[in-house]
Design a protein around this motif. Structure first.
Motif, PDB file in Angstrom:
ATOM      1  N   ALA A  25      -1.099   2.019  33.690  1.00  0.00           N
ATOM      2  CA  ALA A  25      -2.380   2.012  32.980  1.00  0.00           C
ATOM      3  C   ALA A  25      -2.990   0.616  33.012  1.00  0.00           C
ATOM      4  CB  ALA A  25      -2.181   2.475  31.535  1.00  0.00           C
TER       5      ALA A  25
ATOM      6  N   SER B 259      -0.176   6.781  35.083  1.00  0.00           N
ATOM      7  CA  SER B 259      -0.727   6.159  33.879  1.00  0.00           C
ATOM      8  C   SER B 259      -1.086   7.219  32.844  1.00  0.00           C
ATOM      9  CB  SER B 259      -1.966   5.333  34.225  1.00  0.00           C
ATOM     10  OG  SER B 259      -3.054   6.181  34.517  1.00  0.00           O
TER      11      SER B 259
ATOM     12  N   TYR C 229      -2.646   3.965  27.753  1.00  0.00           N
ATOM     13  CA  TYR C 229      -3.789   3.050  27.734  1.00  0.00           C
ATOM     14  C   TYR C 229      -3.952   2.384  26.367  1.00  0.00           C
ATOM     15  CZ  TYR C 229      -5.239   4.770  32.264  1.00  0.00           C
ATOM     16  OH  TYR C 229      -5.284   5.070  33.598  1.00  0.00           O
TER      17      TYR C 229
END
Lengths: 331, 285
Positions: free
Chosen positions: B255, B39, B62
């Motif tokens: 993420a 992520s 993110y």
């Protein structure tokens, strides 16, 4: 019984007290309250269980005797009856539909036996090894429960990434780093998908076995271990002669619950494989799901579901019968 | 937990323990590591061969995932559905558990056995009829259950109900009857006795049940896949649909998976000791 009657007879004059207004929402006539209160308390639970579980179950059985195809979805109660027609189609194993159902059933059985066995083995081993106090035990317990705590779909998506052909971790380790396979393998299609599914399922469910066995171990009386230690029993003997036998009753429930969950598992293969599961990972729930929603043949889907329920009930009843008898004989 | 013996375990046992527990730790945490490390990688690092140690670190995934798919809407749907189902399920379970724990009545055994056994039925068995039932109710009364959050809430609240009732009965049974009897003598109605005395005294159990109900609703896949449409889709279905497309931004998916996991993992770590206690009580019974 006397106490029950007493508690239901409220002190006189209560309904005229100042608290009455606040209780207005719950104001129930005296007559109903006497015997009816427990039923009133159960009413919401009964109502919801009825709508979501009981009525659909009955409907499902009814539907399995109807020719409920796409044409009748909007007015399904008007679909024509077909008698046992749907069942005949489902169990005609030389025709494509029956053949596919049988294959899926056999795959599910093999998968369930292996998955339950491995989950039980890992869970029991870990719980027994962690019975004594040692440094880091609490942390390890949290670590082992993590797979069970993660939302199923999130962790299955991570596994799907790990099983990718070009950029996954599994091929990187097996092929690039260890050189076990001659060329990178496909894990989410073909026969390998059975093992991928098995790994994910065991990874997800063994913590539940761990949790249950841990709970069961708390009930083993400490004196048994002390007495056997005085008699000169080593730790391996203690595990074999004291720990394992005292886990028998928790194992009975644990194996049954694991069996039912694994056999019914839908989410794992559905998220792992996407739209269509490969034959080697086509568990029965997914199979019935696609058979129903791809072709919109709900009658056939219901018949398959009923057959599945019959199978599960038979296995459960047989299992309980056999395990209870063995336990009685041993006692 | 009772210790096995007063003497220290032999080396053979200690080494078996070290090796087995190490392997299990690696097995358990491997996906967590992959999720976390991937992520934080830029896209080009997750499309090529897997790397154990990320070469470049970035938090872009993110940020980007909220635009790649309507993650915000999925989040709202999941939170609304899971919270409402949890709240309702807990209240309904408190009433039912109070009746089972404190009253004798005809049909009590039948009720508990029926409710518990619904837990064992394959979901696929009542998925199709429930779907048609919701469609039918919608056609007949105009109450949109199919495709709405309401239908999903109704469905999920019953999923956690059996376990919640079972666990709360155990908790209520462990509270001395004298406590609520005293309240009744003081002029409380049965319902006030329940909410003034029993509920506060069994708060840990209620919290545990609530966390369990939330986790159940948060992770459900089968019914959500059928009962939702584009606007009511939950995280489970939205993420799954994206992750099974052909071109997936795996770093963003990792993420997102991490973000959706945090609330329930935190809840579970809180729940863990109540769960072990509850299971122990159940096993003793």
């Amino acid at each position: 019984m006397t106490t029950t009657v007493d508690r239901q007879a409220p002190p006189a004059g209560r309904d005229s007290g100042p608290g009455r207004g606040r209780r207005g929402l719950f104001h129930i006539p005296e007559r109903v309250r006497r015997g009816g209160l427990p039923y009133l308390l159960l009413l919401p639970a009964l109502f919801f269980e009825l709508i979501v579980h009981v009525i659909p179950m009955v409907l499902g059985v009814v539907m399995s005797f109807k020719e409920l195809t796409q044409l009748y979805i909007r007015h399904w109660w008007g679909a024509p009856w077909t008698g046992a027609g749907n069942y005949r189609v489902a169990v005609r194993f030389d025709a494509p539909i029956g053949r596919a159902l049988l294959d899926s059933f056999l795959v599910t059985c093999a998968f369930t036996v292996l998955a339950v066995g491995l989950c039980w083995l890992l869970g029991t081993t870990a719980a027994i090894l962690m019975q004594d106090r040692f440094r880091g035990r609490g942390v390890l317990r949290a670590v082992f429960l993590t797979p069970y705590a993660l939302p199923l779909y999130a962790s299955v998506i991570v596994w799907a990434f790990m099983f990718q052909h070009d950029n996954g971790l599994v091929n990187h380790v097996l092929h690039d780093q260890l050189g076990v396979t001659g060329k990178p393998s496909f894990w989410l299609i073909g026969d390998n998908s059975f093992f991928s599914l098995l790994v994910v399922s065991v990874w997800r469910n063994w913590p539940f076995a761990f949790l249950c066995v841990m709970a069961g171990l708390q009930n083993v009386p400490r004196e048994l271990y002390e007495a056997s230690a005085i008699d000169g029993a080593g730790i391996w003997q203690q595990i074999r002669l004291i720990t394992m036998p005292s886990l028998r009753s928790i194992n009975q429930v644990l194996v049954l619950v694991l069996f039912l969950w694994t056999f019914n598992d839908f989410a794992t293969p559905y998220v792992l494989f996407g739209r269509s599961a490969p034959a080697a990972g086509d568990l029965i729930s997914v199979h019935i799901y696609s058979a129903s929603f791809v072709t919109w043949n709900f009658g056939a889907g219901s018949a398959m579901s009923v057959l599945m329920l019959l199978f599960l009930s038979l296995v459960t009843a047989g299992y309980l019968l056999v395990t209870n008898r063995t336990r009685r004989n041993r006692a | 937990m009772p210790e096995r013996s007063p003497t220290a375990p032999p080396p053979s046992f200690v080494w078996t323990r070290r090796i087995v527990l190490t392997l299990l730790t690696v097995f358990s945490l491997l996906p967590v590591y992959v999720m976390l490390s991937s992520s934080l990688k830029p896209l080009r690092d997750v499309t090529g061969a897997f790397r154990w140690i990320p070469e470049h670190l970035t938090v872009r995934p993110y940020v980007d995932i909220w635009r790649t798919i309507p993650l915000g809407r999925y989040f709202v749907n999941s939170i609304v559905v899971a919270s409402a189902a949890t709240g309702l399920s807990v209240v309904v379970a408190i009433f039912a558990a109070y009746a089972v724990s404190r009253y004798r009545f005809r049909g009590k055994r039948v009720f508990t056995i029926t409710v518990l056994s619904t837990q064992m039925f394959p979901g696929i068995l009542f998925l199709l009829p429930l779907f048609l039932l919701y469609v039918g109710i919608g056609n007949a009364t105009g109450i949109a259950l199919y495709g709405s959050r309401g239908g999903l809430i109704l469905t999920y609240l019953t999923f956690s109900l059996p376990f919640s009732i079972w666990m709360l009965v155990g908790y209520f049974d462990s509270i001395p009857r004298g406590l609520d009897e005293a309240a009744l003598v003081d002029g409380c109605g049965p319902l006030r006795a329940l909410f003034r005395v029993i509920v506060p005294a069994s708060l840990p159990g209620i919290v545990a049940v609530a966390i369990y109900a939330f986790m159940t609703a948060w992770s459900e896949v089968l019914f959500a896949s059928v009962m939702t449409n584009d606007t009511t889709r939950t995280l489970a279905i939205g993420l799954r649909a994206y992750a099974t497309e052909t071109d997936v931004y795996w770093n963003q998916v990792m993420a997102a998976s991490l973000v959706v996991s945090v609330p329930v993992v935190a809840g579970f770590l809180l729940l863990q000791r109540y769960l072990v206690a509850g299971l122990t009580a159940g096993a003793v019974k």
